[in-house]
Design an enzyme around this catalytic site. Structure first.
Site, PDB file in Angstrom:
ATOM      1  N   LYS A 183      30.499  -0.223 -21.474  1.00 55.13           N
ATOM      2  CA  LYS A 183      31.313   0.459 -20.653  1.00 55.13           C
ATOM      3  C   LYS A 183      32.322   1.457 -21.632  1.00 55.13           C
ATOM      4  O   LYS A 183      32.922   0.598 -22.469  1.00 55.13           O
ATOM      5  CB  LYS A 183      32.109  -0.279 -19.636  1.00 55.13           C
ATOM      6  CG  LYS A 183      33.461   0.426 -19.036  1.00 55.13           C
ATOM      7  CD  LYS A 183      33.984  -0.534 -17.881  1.00 55.13           C
ATOM      8  CE  LYS A 183      35.236   0.248 -17.364  1.00 55.13           C
ATOM      9  NZ  LYS A 183      35.823  -0.710 -16.441  1.00 55.13           N
ATOM     10  N   ASP A 240      41.380   4.480 -18.070  1.00 54.01           N
ATOM     11  CA  ASP A 240      41.019   4.290 -16.678  1.00 54.01           C
ATOM     12  C   ASP A 240      42.470   4.404 -15.628  1.00 54.01           C
ATOM     13  O   ASP A 240      43.106   3.542 -15.970  1.00 54.01           O
ATOM     14  CB  ASP A 240      40.451   2.863 -16.631  1.00 54.01           C
ATOM     15  CG  ASP A 240      40.053   2.524 -14.965  1.00 54.01           C
ATOM     16  OD1 ASP A 240      40.096   3.311 -14.185  1.00 54.01           O
ATOM     17  OD2 ASP A 240      39.926   1.323 -14.628  1.00 54.01           O
ATOM     18  N   LYS A 297      46.019   3.467 -10.115  1.00 52.46           N
ATOM     19  CA  LYS A 297      46.726   2.318 -10.468  1.00 52.46           C
ATOM     20  C   LYS A 297      48.277   2.588 -10.317  1.00 52.46           C
ATOM     21  O   LYS A 297      48.668   3.628 -10.762  1.00 52.46           O
ATOM     22  CB  LYS A 297      46.041   1.916 -12.064  1.00 52.46           C
ATOM     23  CG  LYS A 297      44.547   1.386 -11.929  1.00 52.46           C
ATOM     24  CD  LYS A 297      44.355   0.816 -13.481  1.00 52.46           C
ATOM     25  CE  LYS A 297      42.824   0.709 -13.640  1.00 52.46           C
ATOM     26  NZ  LYS A 297      42.662  -0.689 -13.091  1.00 52.46           N
ATOM     27  N   ASP A 317      40.084   0.172 -21.899  1.00 50.12           N
ATOM     28  CA  ASP A 317      38.759   0.339 -21.153  1.00 50.12           C
ATOM     29  C   ASP A 317      37.336   0.757 -21.609  1.00 50.12           C
ATOM     30  O   ASP A 317      36.358   0.633 -21.005  1.00 50.12           O
ATOM     31  CB  ASP A 317      39.166   0.832 -19.734  1.00 50.12           C
ATOM     32  CG  ASP A 317      38.586   0.368 -18.541  1.00 50.12           C
ATOM     33  OD1 ASP A 317      38.149  -0.931 -18.837  1.00 50.12           O
ATOM     34  OD2 ASP A 317      38.448   0.840 -17.491  1.00 50.12           O
ATOM     35  N   ASP A 356      38.656   3.113  -8.429  1.00 45.33           N
ATOM     36  CA  ASP A 356      39.056   2.331  -9.511  1.00 45.33           C
ATOM     37  C   ASP A 356      37.994   1.341 -10.164  1.00 45.33           C
ATOM     38  O   ASP A 356      37.882   0.535 -10.968  1.00 45.33           O
ATOM     39  CB  ASP A 356      40.382   1.700  -9.321  1.00 45.33           C
ATOM     40  CG  ASP A 356      40.839   0.996 -10.662  1.00 45.33           C
ATOM     41  OD1 ASP A 356      40.452   1.725 -11.722  1.00 45.33           O
ATOM     42  OD2 ASP A 356      41.931   0.455 -10.416  1.00 45.33           O
ATOM     43  N   GLU A 379      35.275   1.869 -11.300  1.00 46.89           N
ATOM     44  CA  GLU A 379      34.382   3.165 -12.062  1.00 46.89           C
ATOM     45  C   GLU A 379      33.481   2.520 -13.111  1.00 46.89           C
ATOM     46  O   GLU A 379      32.570   2.945 -13.340  1.00 46.89           O
ATOM     47  CB  GLU A 379      35.244   3.993 -12.673  1.00 46.89           C
ATOM     48  CG  GLU A 379      35.844   3.770 -13.953  1.00 46.89           C
ATOM     49  CD  GLU A 379      36.925   2.488 -14.332  1.00 46.89           C
ATOM     50  OE1 GLU A 379      37.326   2.044 -12.932  1.00 46.89           O
ATOM     51  OE2 GLU A 379      36.816   1.968 -15.298  1.00 46.89           O
ATOM     52  N   ARG A 385      31.383  -0.066 -13.137  1.00 45.20           N
ATOM     53  CA  ARG A 385      30.107  -0.468 -12.543  1.00 45.20           C
ATOM     54  C   ARG A 385      29.369   0.998 -12.388  1.00 45.20           C
ATOM     55  O   ARG A 385      27.934   0.827 -12.569  1.00 45.20           O
ATOM     56  CB  ARG A 385      30.352  -1.384 -11.352  1.00 45.20           C
ATOM     57  CG  ARG A 385      30.803  -0.593 -10.292  1.00 45.20           C
ATOM     58  CD  ARG A 385      31.480  -1.621  -9.108  1.00 45.20           C
ATOM     59  NE  ARG A 385      32.664  -2.245  -9.483  1.00 45.20           N
ATOM     60  CZ  ARG A 385      33.176  -3.341  -8.908  1.00 45.20           C
ATOM     61  NH1 ARG A 385      32.608  -3.699  -7.694  1.00 45.20           N
ATOM     62  NH2 ARG A 385      34.334  -3.821  -9.379  1.00 45.20           N
TER      63      ARG A 385
HETATM   64  N1  BES Z   1      39.158  -1.288 -15.960  1.00 40.27           N
HETATM   65  C1  BES Z   1      39.259  -2.088 -14.791  1.00 40.27           C
HETATM   66  C2  BES Z   1      39.308  -3.489 -15.019  1.00 40.27           C
HETATM   67  C3  BES Z   1      40.328  -4.375 -15.933  1.00 40.27           C
HETATM   68  C4  BES Z   1      41.520  -4.843 -15.217  1.00 40.27           C
HETATM   69  C5  BES Z   1      40.115  -4.126 -17.335  1.00 40.27           C
HETATM   70  C6  BES Z   1      42.503  -5.406 -16.307  1.00 40.27           C
HETATM   71  C7  BES Z   1      41.065  -4.874 -17.948  1.00 40.27           C
HETATM   72  C8  BES Z   1      42.186  -5.708 -17.648  1.00 40.27           C
HETATM   73  C9  BES Z   1      38.290  -1.627 -13.638  1.00 40.27           C
HETATM   74  O1  BES Z   1      37.772  -0.610 -13.673  1.00 40.27           O
HETATM   75  C10 BES Z   1      39.005  -2.196 -12.333  1.00 40.27           C
HETATM   76  O2  BES Z   1      39.947  -1.085 -12.172  1.00 40.27           O
HETATM   77  N2  BES Z   1      38.485  -2.727 -11.841  1.00 40.27           N
HETATM   78  C11 BES Z   1      39.006  -3.142 -10.357  1.00 40.27           C
HETATM   79  C12 BES Z   1      37.895  -3.151  -9.564  1.00 40.27           C
HETATM   80  C13 BES Z   1      38.457  -3.052  -7.840  1.00 40.27           C
HETATM   81  C14 BES Z   1      38.735  -1.825  -7.588  1.00 40.27           C
HETATM   82  C15 BES Z   1      37.184  -3.457  -7.180  1.00 40.27           C
HETATM   83  C16 BES Z   1      39.899  -4.354 -10.484  1.00 40.27           C
HETATM   84  O3  BES Z   1      39.401  -5.149 -11.155  1.00 40.27           O
HETATM   85  O4  BES Z   1      41.009  -4.352  -9.921  1.00 40.27           O
HETATM   86 ZN    ZN Z   2      37.873   0.374 -15.597  1.00 40.14          ZN
HETATM   87 MN    MN Z   3      39.125   0.968 -12.951  1.00 42.99          MN
END
Ligand code: BES
Ligand code: ZN
Ligand code: MN
Length: 502
Positions: free
Chosen positions: A272, A277, A284, A295, A354, A356, A358
């Site tokens: 990834k 992000d 966010k 990210d 968010d 994204e 996956r």
């Molecule tokens: N990049 C984030 C995940 C992340 C969180 C990385 C904290 C490093 C530290 C990812 O893209 C994300 O935002 N995931 C969401 C998914 C949710 C919306 C289903 C999450 O984990 O909140």
């Molecule tokens: Zn992310």
């Molecule tokens: Mn995200």
């Protein structure tokens, strides 16, 4: 950093700082207060030099405790740094890596540019494994993230000498040193990429950095953008980039061994590479958003691993794929409710923009299969839920295949990185069903790391696959004695070890 092995007696080593390890040989836990310290070396002069300070009781021998002596008795070294290695019984190569990193950071703190480390030859770790761990550890400790500070002191270590016994197997130690250097440098290469802020590390720049590195180490590397994404029908990957002024980058690095076995395995490393992000329209909160520059750590890990693979030349074909995009909110950004089609035709209902990571990986995994990969590994800072589950200590690992899992598990132990297995039960698949499309991109709050993995599984087909969720460990939240706060370079060492094992 220059690295070299020397085989003279320790007494004769001329250096700004000689480093020795002290171990506690007391095996009786009831006599905790009565440690039995010995220097982890068979060198008589070194043992004599530390005899007084060991007798004084000043040294607790606790893991990573440091004590500095000036003008050590009987040694030519200007200083002797004694680092605690903990219990002799449990002492491992991983301890050596951390001790070497601690020594490097200590020496840098004193503005010294060189050090010599005595191989701990009175332990159960082989001299070759010790040499490799020392080199890796010093490289890790040498890295500083303060890249853009105007008064940044160039505090890099110039010279590392490793002092081995005169009767050591020189050939084995030479290759261990080379191995440690390649892996340590590659891990730092990854950390450099991850450290860069979003304005200095766009998808295109990540592509350029991968290309430049590939040219240097003799890897084939192609970098594609929007047009190719359309051509390959990567609607899922493209949807993440559509809100950004920065075009996406599809980075493909190919390593071919000299002799390619017909029908042999082809390992796909898919990363990834979200260079920033924001969350997109599902934006966010401002608090801590600056950290989302890391990210792309999964993609950077794959680029660093490919660097090491190109230099170490294992006997297996490896294709590294990084899906790089910037996730932004804008008038052209995708919206919750949108439906996107991945390369394999699966329809995805976007619940949360968010989620994204996956989306970019879905197409990356499909593409890896199209390019002939028979075994898949992906790495991603994928979910906050994984951080909730495992904190900052372990990364998450998911596997649909026991052989892949046990190979990686062995590799991670060897590499001294921590991953903890999480489940992939079919029941979780229910949570990503969609009313309008095949699947949703967010399974909601509970079991979020697992439902993200289940989403990815839709794109690996029946291929043996492991998924690494490194969200909690790709960034060190604080300084440690052996590693600076900032990008950790997690997964590079394990991935290289994993590939070497085929
Ligand atoms: N990049 C984030 C995940 C992340 C969180 C990385 C904290 C490093 C530290 C990812 O893209 C994300 O935002 N995931 C969401 C998914 C949710 C919306 C289903 C999450 O984990 O909140
Ligand atoms: Zn992310
Ligand atoms: Mn995200």
């Amino acid at each position: 950093m220059n690295t070299k092995l020397i085989y003279s007696g320790i007494a004769d080593v001329q250096t700004e700082c000689l480093v020795a390890i002290v171990l506690d040989h007391n095996t009786d836990s009831s006599k905790e207060a009565n440690p039995d310290h010995k220097v982890a070396s068979n060198d008589k002069a070194l043992a004599d030099a530390v005899a007084d300070v060991l007798a004084s009781g000043d040294i607790t021998g606790k893991s990573l405790e440091t004590n500095l002596l000036h003008s050590p008795k009987g040694l030519k070294a200007k200083r002797l740094l004694i680092v605690g290695g903990g219990k002799a019984q449990k002492f491992s190569a991983d301890d050596i890596r951390k001790i070497a990193g601690t020594a490097a950071r200590f020496v840098k703190g004193k503005n010294l540019k060189s050090l010599a480390i005595a191989v701990p030859d009175a332990t159960s770790v082989s001299a070759a494994n010790a040499v490799r761990a020392i080199v890796e550890g010093v490289f890790v400790g040498d890295f500083d993230p303060n890249y853009y500070q105007s008064d940044r002191k160039d505090q890099r270590i110039d010279d590392l000498a490793i002092v081995a016994a005169a009767n050591a197997e020189k050939k084995a130690l030479d290759s261990a040193l080379e191995l440690g250097r390649v892996i340590g440098e590659s891990q730092n290469f990854t950390r450099d990429l991850v450290n860069e802020p979003g304005n200095k590390m766009t998808p295109a720049i990540l592509g350029q950095r991968a290309k430049k590195m590939s040219d240097e180490v003799g890897l084939k590397c192609e970098v594609f953008s929007t047009e190719k994404l359309h051509e390959l029908k990567m609607g899922s990957f493209w949807s993440v980039s559509q809100g950004s002024a920065e075009p996406p980058a599809l980075i493909v690095m190919t390593y071919e061994p000299k002799v390619v076995k017909n029908g042999g395995p082809v390992i796909g490393l898919v990363g990834k590479g979200v260079t920033f992000d924001t969350g997109g329209i599902s934006i966010k909160p401002a608090d801590g958003m600056e950290k989302m520059k890391y990210d792309m750590a999964g993609g950077a890990a794959m680029i660093g691993a490919m660097r090491a693979i190109a230099l170490l030349k294992p006997n297996v074909k490896v294709i590294g794929i990084v899906c790089a995009a910037e996730n932004m909110p804008s008038g052209t950004a995708q919206k919750p409710g949108d439906v996107q089609f991945a390369m394999n035709g699966k329809a995805i209902e976007i619940i949360n923009t968010d989620a994204e990571g996956r989306l970019v990986l879905a197409d990356g995994l499909c593409y890896a299969r199209q390019l002939g990969c028979t075994h898949l590994v992906d790495a991603a800072t994928l979910t906050g839920a994984c951080v909730v589950a495992l904190g900052y200590v372990n990364a998450g690992i998911f596997a649909n295949n026991e052989d892949m899992y046990s190979r990686f598990s062995k590799a991670q132990q060897e590499a001294g990185e921590k991953f903890w297995r999480l489940p992939l039960d079919d029941e979780y698949r229910e949570m990503i069903k969609s009313g309008i499309a095949d699947i949703v991109n967010s399974g909601g709050r509970w079991g979020g790391a697992v439902t993200a993995a289940k989403f990815l599984q839709e794109f690996v087909d029946d291929k043996p696959w492991i998924h690494l969720d490194i969200a909690g460990v790709a960034w060190m939240e604080e300084n440690k004695p052996w590693i600076a706060k900032g990008p950790s370079g997690i997964a590079v060492r394990s991935l290289v070890e994993f590939v070497k094992g085929w």
